[in-house]
Scaffold this motif. Structure first.
Motif, short mmCIF file in Angstrom:
data_model
loop_
_atom_site.label_atom_id
_atom_site.label_comp_id
_atom_site.label_asym_id
_atom_site.label_seq_id
_atom_site.Cartn_x
_atom_site.Cartn_y
_atom_site.Cartn_z
N PRO A 245 0.77 -1.19 -0.06
CA PRO A 245 -0.05 -0.06 0.00
C PRO A 245 0.66 1.13 0.13
O PRO A 245 0.36 2.25 -0.45
CB PRO A 245 -0.86 -0.31 1.31
N GLU A 246 2.03 1.35 0.38
CA GLU A 246 2.88 2.37 0.55
C GLU A 246 3.65 2.75 -0.70
O GLU A 246 3.89 1.87 -1.51
CB GLU A 246 4.10 2.13 1.79
N VAL A 247 3.62 4.08 -0.82
CA VAL A 247 4.50 4.43 -2.19
C VAL A 247 5.59 5.24 -1.72
O VAL A 247 5.66 6.20 -0.79
CB VAL A 247 3.60 5.30 -2.94
N GLN A 248 6.55 5.02 -2.43
CA GLN A 248 7.77 5.79 -2.01
C GLN A 248 8.26 6.75 -2.98
O GLN A 248 7.63 6.59 -4.26
CB GLN A 248 9.14 4.95 -2.06
N VAL A 249 8.67 8.00 -2.67
CA VAL A 249 8.66 9.15 -3.24
C VAL A 249 10.03 9.93 -3.47
O VAL A 249 10.59 9.71 -2.27
CB VAL A 249 7.84 10.42 -3.02
N PHE A 250 10.88 9.77 -4.67
CA PHE A 250 11.90 10.04 -4.77
C PHE A 250 12.45 11.29 -5.25
O PHE A 250 12.06 11.61 -6.69
CB PHE A 250 12.89 8.95 -5.65
N CYS A 251 12.75 12.29 -4.67
CA CYS A 251 13.03 13.70 -5.06
C CYS A 251 14.61 13.69 -5.52
O CYS A 251 15.47 13.86 -4.55
CB CYS A 251 12.64 14.73 -4.17
N VAL A 252 14.90 13.71 -6.65
CA VAL A 252 16.46 13.55 -7.08
C VAL A 252 16.79 14.66 -8.23
O VAL A 252 16.24 15.22 -8.98
CB VAL A 252 16.41 12.27 -8.20
N ASP A 253 18.03 15.22 -7.73
CA ASP A 253 18.47 16.59 -8.69
C ASP A 253 19.95 15.79 -8.70
O ASP A 253 20.69 15.40 -8.10
CB ASP A 253 18.62 17.65 -7.62
N ILE A 254 20.29 15.69 -10.21
CA ILE A 254 21.31 15.14 -10.76
C ILE A 254 22.13 16.20 -11.67
O ILE A 254 21.67 17.16 -12.07
CB ILE A 254 20.85 14.17 -11.72
N TYR A 271 11.07 9.67 0.67
CA TYR A 271 9.99 9.55 1.96
C TYR A 271 8.81 8.84 1.35
O TYR A 271 8.82 8.47 0.16
CB TYR A 271 9.31 10.92 2.42
N SER A 272 8.10 8.37 2.28
CA SER A 272 6.99 7.34 1.86
C SER A 272 5.68 8.05 2.15
O SER A 272 5.31 8.83 2.90
CB SER A 272 6.99 6.29 2.85
N ILE A 273 4.69 7.73 1.44
CA ILE A 273 3.35 8.19 1.54
C ILE A 273 2.38 7.03 1.65
O ILE A 273 2.76 5.86 1.29
CB ILE A 273 2.76 9.19 0.65
N GLY A 274 1.08 7.33 2.29
CA GLY A 274 0.34 6.04 2.58
C GLY A 274 -0.72 6.42 3.54
O GLY A 274 -1.78 5.90 3.53
N GLY A 275 -0.55 7.37 4.54
CA GLY A 275 -1.03 7.88 5.60
C GLY A 275 -1.12 9.55 5.45
O GLY A 275 -0.29 9.92 4.98
#
Length: 411
Positions: A245-254, A271-275
């Motif tokens: 159920p959890e979604v991981q979000v990756f904020c990436v700057d290359i 970070y993770s979202i789900g709640g």
């Protein structure tokens, strides 16, 4: 002189000047040669490992401008490899790119699998990619000139399916909704999930990724918001049917240019979202004063909107709920964005402004939750652009309009 000899000899020259000398080279296919020279020059900036490879054929200019950079393609390669390695008991891995384009993403992600298939409906691009893949050392791939939907219908189960749907409508206008892209991933979702262990989907950075999670029926497992040199370039979604159920979000700057070891350095906040997360309160008690550190999140964090998560992770305080600027009395290593030291703070009071800006001729100006635009504020302050001073204009949690004069930290 042959066309290939001409391209090799003059590839560092200005194509516009070469075009004026066409009559001097009657045996050269000048339109083709100029396109190859322009393509190589673009690749030198955007795809350095391709530019270093002799014999690579380049497509028309529009395809070169629209293709992924090497920095972002290598990032996709790392994501694909990590997911492929998760597959249990995989004796032979495979991937299919249903929207191949110029093949940049395919050329990197295909290296993570035992066999790979490139699909593209444009016959000219298929010819170009078919010629380039062996020159790039890719020998585990086949090229198919076909429609994505037709190939998907007949496709054997794959480890990964990759799609980069066209984001322009029939009139050439940009689209930002998944349903408006071609092919429509929402309509193909059931087949995609049946035919693959996981799907990698590249989308416009303008798309509302929260809505995309809903539109894709809860199949999104990872959201990658990818920036290069501080500019948000693409949204990458990974879909799977593992029931997590959890979604991981990756904020990436290359960084778009490789370092001395051929690597592309990057910063990353995950970070993770789900709640529902508890909002991070602003700290109006933290006095904005000299030597306080000011933090400006990078473009990927701004796109994610994860300001509460950033504040909690780094122990920093928001100036206000809508400023998207943060404060701390200490410097922080690894912050995903830029760090400044506050040298002075002033209100918009004319007397205070005169005292604070005395002798200043130029500054870099940014506005965050402020009633004036950059141009309007620059005109009022009578400052030209540039220099080492950075002025941030914002509104505090108490509703005060302030200017913070800062300089970058050395890190």
């Amino acid at each position: 002189m042959t066309t290939s000899e001409f391209v090799k000899q003059f590839r560092e020259s200005d194509p516009r000047k070469l075009a004026l000398q066409a009559s001097r080279y009657p045996d050269v296919d000048m339109p083709y040669a100029l396109n190859q020279i322009q393509g190589w020059q673009t690749a030198l900036r955007k795809l350095p490992s391709w530019a270093a490879c002799d014999g690579v054929v380049y497509p028309p200019h529009l395809n070169m401008e629209q293709c992924s950079s090497e920095a972002t393609a290598r990032y996709k390669q790392q994501v694909a490899r990590r997911w492929a390695e998760r597959i249990p008991n995989a004796s032979r891995t495979s991937m299919t790119d249903l929207t191949g384009g110029f093949g940049v993403d395919f050329s990197f992600t295909s290296r993570c699998f035992d066999c790979a298939t490139y699909v593209e409906r444009n016959a000219s691009l298929c010819d170009v990619v078919g010629a380039n893949l062996p020159r790039l050392g890719i020998r585990n791939a086949q090229v198919k000139c076909a429609e994505a939907e037709a190939v998907l219908e007949q496709l054997e189960p794959q480890t990964m399916i990759f799609l980069d749907p066209a984001r322009r409508d029939e009139h050439g206008a940009k689209t930002v909704l998944i349903a408006d892209c071609t092919p429509d991933v929402c309509q193909l979702l059931s087949s995609l999930m049946q035919k693959s262990q996981f799907v990698m989907l590249k989308l416009s950075p303008m798309l509302d990724w929260h809505k995309a999670i809903v539109d894709l029926d809860g199949k999104v497992r990872e959201v990658h918001i990818v920036s290069a040199d501080g500019e948000c370039k693409e949204l990458l979604l990974v879909l799977a049917s593992d029931g997590t159920p959890e979604v991981q979000v990756f904020c990436v700057d290359i960084l778009s240019r490789p370092d001395s070891e051929g690597q592309y350095p990057r910063s990353e906040f995950v970070y993770s979202i789900g709640g529902e997360a508890e909002p991070q309160p602003t700290n109006s008690k933290l006095k904005i004063q000299n030597s306080t550190f000011l933090f400006e999140p990078n473009a990927s964090v701004m796109k994610a909107g994860c300001f509460d998560e950033i504040a909690r992770a780094y122990g920093i305080s928001a100036i206000s709920r809508n400023s998207h600027l943060f404060l701390s009395d200490r410097e922080i290593d690894g912050f995903p964005g830029r760090t400044f030291v506050i040298d002075a703070v002033t209100t918009m009071n004319k007397r205070q402004l005169r005292q604070t800006l005395s002798g200043m001729k130029q500054a870099n100006i940014a506005v965050r939750n402020f009633p004036l635009s950059v141009a309007e504020l620059r005109k009022r302050l009578k400052l030209s652009d540039g220099g080492d001073t950075y002025i941030f204009a914002t509104t505090t949690s108490d509703g005060d309009h302030i200017l913070m004069l800062t300089h970058k930290t050395k890190k």
